[in-house]
Design a protein around this motif. Structure first.
Motif, PDB file in Angstrom:
ATOM      1  N   ALA A  41      -8.163  -3.093   3.762  1.00  0.00           N
ATOM      2  CA  ALA A  41      -7.237  -4.124   3.289  1.00  0.00           C
ATOM      3  C   ALA A  41      -5.793  -3.694   3.506  1.00  0.00           C
ATOM      4  O   ALA A  41      -4.949  -4.493   3.936  1.00  0.00           O
ATOM      5  CB  ALA A  41      -7.486  -4.435   1.821  1.00  0.00           C
ATOM      6  N   LYS A  42      -5.492  -2.438   3.231  1.00  0.00           N
ATOM      7  CA  LYS A  42      -4.119  -1.942   3.386  1.00  0.00           C
ATOM      8  C   LYS A  42      -3.693  -1.933   4.852  1.00  0.00           C
ATOM      9  O   LYS A  42      -2.559  -2.315   5.175  1.00  0.00           O
ATOM     10  CB  LYS A  42      -3.991  -0.544   2.773  1.00  0.00           C
ATOM     11  CG  LYS A  42      -2.580  -0.043   2.735  1.00  0.00           C
ATOM     12  CD  LYS A  42      -1.699  -0.885   1.822  1.00  0.00           C
ATOM     13  CE  LYS A  42      -0.310  -0.282   1.705  1.00  0.00           C
ATOM     14  NZ  LYS A  42       0.601  -1.127   0.926  1.00  0.00           N
ATOM     15  N   VAL A  43      -4.584  -1.516   5.750  1.00  0.00           N
ATOM     16  CA  VAL A  43      -4.246  -1.515   7.180  1.00  0.00           C
ATOM     17  C   VAL A  43      -3.950  -2.936   7.658  1.00  0.00           C
ATOM     18  O   VAL A  43      -2.938  -3.183   8.318  1.00  0.00           O
ATOM     19  CB  VAL A  43      -5.363  -0.852   8.017  1.00  0.00           C
ATOM     20  CG1 VAL A  43      -5.163  -1.106   9.508  1.00  0.00           C
ATOM     21  CG2 VAL A  43      -5.429   0.641   7.728  1.00  0.00           C
ATOM     22  N   VAL A  44      -4.812  -3.879   7.302  1.00  0.00           N
ATOM     23  CA  VAL A  44      -4.607  -5.279   7.712  1.00  0.00           C
ATOM     24  C   VAL A  44      -3.303  -5.824   7.120  1.00  0.00           C
ATOM     25  O   VAL A  44      -2.524  -6.484   7.818  1.00  0.00           O
ATOM     26  CB  VAL A  44      -5.825  -6.138   7.311  1.00  0.00           C
ATOM     27  CG1 VAL A  44      -5.544  -7.617   7.516  1.00  0.00           C
ATOM     28  CG2 VAL A  44      -7.067  -5.714   8.095  1.00  0.00           C
ATOM     29  N   GLU A  45      -3.050  -5.528   5.860  1.00  0.00           N
ATOM     30  CA  GLU A  45      -1.826  -5.987   5.201  1.00  0.00           C
ATOM     31  C   GLU A  45      -0.582  -5.424   5.896  1.00  0.00           C
ATOM     32  O   GLU A  45       0.384  -6.153   6.160  1.00  0.00           O
ATOM     33  CB  GLU A  45      -1.848  -5.541   3.737  1.00  0.00           C
ATOM     34  CG  GLU A  45      -0.574  -5.808   2.966  1.00  0.00           C
ATOM     35  CD  GLU A  45      -0.605  -5.161   1.584  1.00  0.00           C
ATOM     36  OE1 GLU A  45       0.481  -4.804   1.104  1.00  0.00           O
ATOM     37  OE2 GLU A  45      -1.695  -5.005   0.996  1.00  0.00           O
ATOM     38  N   LEU A  46      -0.603  -4.138   6.213  1.00  0.00           N
ATOM     39  CA  LEU A  46       0.545  -3.520   6.880  1.00  0.00           C
ATOM     40  C   LEU A  46       0.770  -4.093   8.279  1.00  0.00           C
ATOM     41  O   LEU A  46       1.919  -4.274   8.695  1.00  0.00           O
ATOM     42  CB  LEU A  46       0.356  -2.008   6.960  1.00  0.00           C
ATOM     43  CG  LEU A  46       0.483  -1.259   5.638  1.00  0.00           C
ATOM     44  CD1 LEU A  46      -0.019   0.179   5.791  1.00  0.00           C
ATOM     45  CD2 LEU A  46       1.917  -1.282   5.129  1.00  0.00           C
ATOM     46  N   LEU A  47      -0.294  -4.380   8.991  1.00  0.00           N
ATOM     47  CA  LEU A  47      -0.151  -5.003  10.305  1.00  0.00           C
ATOM     48  C   LEU A  47       0.533  -6.361  10.179  1.00  0.00           C
ATOM     49  O   LEU A  47       1.421  -6.693  10.978  1.00  0.00           O
ATOM     50  CB  LEU A  47      -1.508  -5.149  10.992  1.00  0.00           C
ATOM     51  CG  LEU A  47      -2.134  -3.858  11.517  1.00  0.00           C
ATOM     52  CD1 LEU A  47      -3.571  -4.100  11.938  1.00  0.00           C
ATOM     53  CD2 LEU A  47      -1.311  -3.286  12.665  1.00  0.00           C
TER      54      LEU A  47
END
Length: 137
Positions: free
Chosen positions: A75-81
């Motif tokens: 979730a954090k990786v997708v959010e940061l992207l």
């Protein structure tokens, strides 16, 4: 996209998980299929992974997670992207991920999940079909 050259994939081990054999197997399989692979090494933060993907002009990020923290880390990786205006970088994952969590991960924006036992040729085929389709070396 109009981009030529081989597909570029960042293979990453987020969090405290210290087991990277599967990530290295996938990285090698993608490389052997003609892709450019950037392996980040162990214990990467989501911020480090996204920074690497953007700096390397990656088409995708493959996350290998065995620690049980897949919901939070993916979730954090997708959010940061999304925050970095790089949502065109396709996120896929693999590792010890319960079947019941896969629909939630996909709803978060993870394009595919590969669990233990998935043949490497299936991962390679999926990447070739879903990351910058039609890219040539």
């Amino acid at each position: 996209m109009g981009v030529s050259g081989p597909i570029r994939v960042v293979v990453a081990k987020p969090g405290l998980d210290g087991h990277d054999r599967g990530a290295k197997v996938i990285a090698r399989a993608l490389r052997d299929a003609g892709m450019e692979v950037i392996y980040t090494g162990l214990h990467q933060t989501p911020e480090q992974i996204v920074d690497t993907a953007i700096q390397e002009d990656a088409d995708g990020i493959g996350l290998s997670i065995l620690s049980g923290a897949h919901m939070t880390l993916c979730a954090k990786v997708v959010e940061l992207l999304r925050e970095r205006d790089a949502a065109d970088i396709v996120v896929f994952g693999g590792g010890i991920i319960p079947d019941g969590d896969i629909p939630q991960l996909k709803a978060l924006g993870v394009a595919a999940i590969f669990t233990p036992g998935t043949p490497t040729r299936d991962v390679v085929s999926w990447v070739e079909s879903n990351l910058r389709a039609g890219a040539t070396a």
